[in-house]
Design an enzyme around this catalytic site. Structure first.
Site, PDB file in Angstrom:
ATOM      1  NE  ARG A   1      -6.109  -7.240   0.160  1.00  0.00           N
ATOM      2  CZ  ARG A   1      -7.214  -6.496   0.046  1.00  0.00           C
ATOM      3  NH1 ARG A   1      -8.397  -7.048   0.227  1.00  0.00           N
ATOM      4  NH2 ARG A   1      -7.133  -5.218  -0.262  1.00  0.00           N
TER       5      ARG A   1
ATOM      6  CE  LYS B   1      -2.806  11.264  12.193  1.00  0.00           C
ATOM      7  NZ  LYS B   1      -4.056  11.442  11.464  1.00  0.00           N
TER       8      LYS B   1
ATOM      9  CD  GLU C   1      -2.056  18.903   5.401  1.00  0.00           C
ATOM     10  OE1 GLU C   1      -2.392  18.393   4.315  1.00  0.00           O
ATOM     11  OE2 GLU C   1      -2.173  18.329   6.489  1.00  0.00           O
TER      12      GLU C   1
ATOM     13  CG  ASP D   1      -7.444 -11.453   2.392  1.00  0.00           C
ATOM     14  OD1 ASP D   1      -7.548 -10.709   3.382  1.00  0.00           O
ATOM     15  OD2 ASP D   1      -8.264 -11.457   1.453  1.00  0.00           O
TER      16      ASP D   1
ATOM     17  CG  ASP E   1      -6.230  13.824   9.266  1.00  0.00           C
ATOM     18  OD1 ASP E   1      -5.866  12.634   9.351  1.00  0.00           O
ATOM     19  OD2 ASP E   1      -5.712  14.646   8.485  1.00  0.00           O
TER      20      ASP E   1
ATOM     21  CG  HIS F   1      -0.527  15.114  13.907  1.00  0.00           C
ATOM     22  ND1 HIS F   1      -0.056  13.876  14.289  1.00  0.00           N
ATOM     23  CD2 HIS F   1      -0.908  14.973  12.610  1.00  0.00           C
ATOM     24  CE1 HIS F   1      -0.139  13.033  13.282  1.00  0.00           C
ATOM     25  NE2 HIS F   1      -0.653  13.671  12.256  1.00  0.00           N
TER      26      HIS F   1
ATOM     27  N   GLY G   1       0.796  -1.221   0.000  1.00  0.00           N
ATOM     28  CA  GLY G   1       0.000   0.000   0.000  1.00  0.00           C
ATOM     29  C   GLY G   1       0.826   1.267   0.000  1.00  0.00           C
ATOM     30  CG  ASN G   2      -0.807   4.982  -1.572  1.00  0.00           C
ATOM     31  OD1 ASN G   2      -0.157   4.555  -2.524  1.00  0.00           O
ATOM     32  ND2 ASN G   2      -1.980   5.564  -1.705  1.00  0.00           N
TER      33      ASN G   2
ATOM     34  CG  ASP H   1       1.274  11.679  16.353  1.00  0.00           C
ATOM     35  OD1 ASP H   1       1.576  12.061  15.202  1.00  0.00           O
ATOM     36  OD2 ASP H   1       0.563  12.340  17.120  1.00  0.00           O
ATOM     37  CG  HIS H   2       3.646  11.023  10.807  1.00  0.00           C
ATOM     38  ND1 HIS H   2       2.304  10.710  10.733  1.00  0.00           N
ATOM     39  CD2 HIS H   2       3.776  12.223  10.205  1.00  0.00           C
ATOM     40  CE1 HIS H   2       1.661  11.688  10.103  1.00  0.00           C
ATOM     41  NE2 HIS H   2       2.525  12.607   9.789  1.00  0.00           N
TER      42      HIS H   2
END
Length: 494
Positions: free
Chosen positions: A44, A147, A215, A86, A234, A239, A13-14, A176-177
């Site tokens: 998967r 998160k 942002e 999976d 979010d 954060h 994934g991303n 929490d980056h």
């Protein structure tokens, strides 16, 4: 450090593509991955090992700070293996257990990274436990959770209860980056390694504190997640409240993880709750419409892909909070975040009170500007102290000047937050990871607001993309002479 096996669920994934694989590669570049450490990418998709190597090369080439080093990548590639499975299928877990049992080259210390949907956290941990994959007989087991930890206070509590059936608190690394960013760590050093400002760091001298994360990007491909979350969940619940704790906390007894986290929890538990009839006085939400950013026309939130046409999800959220303790009683903390705003910027702005006596009543200095301390988090890491000085010449004119410390010297490249955090998992250092009582206390701050907003489904204010958000949010401030601090550059003249 002992070697470990990093198992990345959702490795195709991303998150893996953009953050995890490049971060692990950069740890390889720095020689920080312990000898013998292995990385199992699990997904998967029917990838072969060769396909994984190709994809990893592409991921890293796109993100490597100094380009792809073939010799380093060869070492990194030798750590990689692929496990197709999976997570929703029960047969996957005994197959993964059999992989560990039949391959002695995998270290017994195992970190499971949940780069997956939050809804699957509990189920995956339960299945890992059922098939003895969390058994610590031959080494430690740690689980890294991205998160959001829950959707609200109730769901966070339910998830915690489920995880605690199979894991101890010290095995759970809630990532929490934002806390891994270098400048966030610099907030701790600035607070506790310098005595110059400590006597002023209280209600007697500080007028108010602003914490901003803006942002210029929209929701992009995250609309499916974002529309169910919104800006409050979010960004603010995680954060920005974490930044607030670092700014406001008392000096911990030591920099050990538990001492540090104890002080952060005390701050969160001291935040005055917002009753339902005060939500509109202390918070503001809005949604971006079309506009222009860097000369290009941008779509409104409602025109973004996968956003429901009648959505009232907030893309901008602001709130005023009070910390009811001895140090901060009466000092307002203003938090705001938004998408499609004028600039990408994360900054903590501390405004000091005006002098108690105005010595220049008959001169040009009748409106003295306050002193500020600015802590830049991104995109630039800096510390600025704004002061008023006299301009050269016969007349009494003043201007603002800045003592500016760039926190990144010379050509030293910035490291990504995930590099530090992934390494801390191997070390077992939880200083920058969230303990559950932190998560719970943060949800208690925002939950009353979210409940009121959930009942208001007919209308949401808007702001044009490319702006600094809705002008109406100024009403959160207690005085007319206060406003959001947008520019990091001081005014030049009084």
């Amino acid at each position: 450090m002992e070697p470990c096996t990093y198992v990345i669920f959702g490795a195709t994934g991303n998150l893996s593509k953009i953050k995890l694989m490049p971060a692990l590669y950069h740890l390889e570049v720095a020689g920080l991955l312990p000898e013998g450490t292995k990385i199992i990418a699990s997904g998967r998709r029917a990838w072969t090992l060769e396909k994984l190597h190709q994809e990893a090369r592409a991921m890293i080439r796109a993100k490597a700070r100094n380009g792809l080093d073939e010799a380093v990548f060869a070492r990194f590639q030798a750590r990689l293996s692929y496990f197709q499975g999976d997570l929703s299928v029960a047969d996957m877990y005994p197959a993964l257990a059999a992989l560990f049992a039949s391959h002695s080259e995998y270290p017994g210390n195992v970190a499971f990274y949940m780069a997956i949907r939050p809804a699957d956290f509990g189920t995956v941990v339960e299945n890992l436990s059922t098939h003895q994959l969390l058994d610590e007989t031959h080494g430690w087991r740690r689980v890294i959770i991205e998160k959001p930890f829950g959707y609200d206070l109730e769901s966070a509590h339910a998830l915690q209860q489920r995880l605690m059936r199979y894991l101890r608190e010290e095995q759970i690394f809630r990532i929490d980056h934002y806390l891994g960013k270098g400048t966030v760590r610099n907030v701790q050093v600035f607070r506790f390694a310098n005595v110059m400002l400590e006597p002023l760091w209280n209600r007697n001298y500080i007028d108010h504190v602003q914490i901003t994360h803006s942002e210029n990007l929209g929701v992009g491909s995250r609309a499916d997640y974002y529309d169910g979350a919104g800006a409050m969940r979010d960004m603010i619940q995680s954060h920005l409240l974490q930044l607030l704790t670092l700014v406001a906390m008392e000096p911990p007894a030591s920099m050990e993880a538990e001492a540090l986290r104890n002080e952060k929890v005390k701050v969160l538990q001291s935040i005055r709750s917002i009753p339902s009839d005060a939500v509109h006085a202390q918070t503001y939400r809005a949604q971006y419409t079309s506009g222009r950013i860097q000369g290009e026309k941008t779509k409104a939130y409602l025109d973004e892909d996968n956003v429901p046409p009648c959505s009232v999800t907030e893309t901008y959220a602001a709130m005023k909070l009070y910390i009811d303790n001895w140090r901060w009683a009466g000092v307002p903390f203003y938090l705001r975040t938004g998408k499609r705003m004028a600039e990408n910027q994360s900054v903590v702005s501390i405004c000091f009170k005006a002098p108690p006596k105005q010595f220049f009543r008959t001169s040009q200095l009748q409106k003295m500007r306050p002193n500020w301390v600015l802590l830049g988090i991104q995109p630039c890491a800096y510390l600025k102290l704004e002061m008023t000085v006299k301009e050269p010449g016969m007349e009494m004119h003043t201007r603002q000047t800045t003592l500016d410390a760039n926190l990144r010297e010379g050509d030293v490249p910035a490291t990504d937050a995930y590099e530090d955090l992934l390494l801390d998992v191997i070390k077992g250092d939880q200083s920058l990871f969230l303990r559950y009582d932190e998560v719970e206390a943060a949800w208690r701050v925002v939950d009353p607001v979210l409940r009121v907003w959930a009942m208001e489904r007919d209308y949401i204010p808007t702001y044009p993309a490319g702006s600094w958000g809705p002008e109406e949010s100024r009403r959160l401030f207690e005085r007319e002479d206060q406003n959001w601090r947008d520019s990091m550059n001081p005014a030049t003249k009084n």
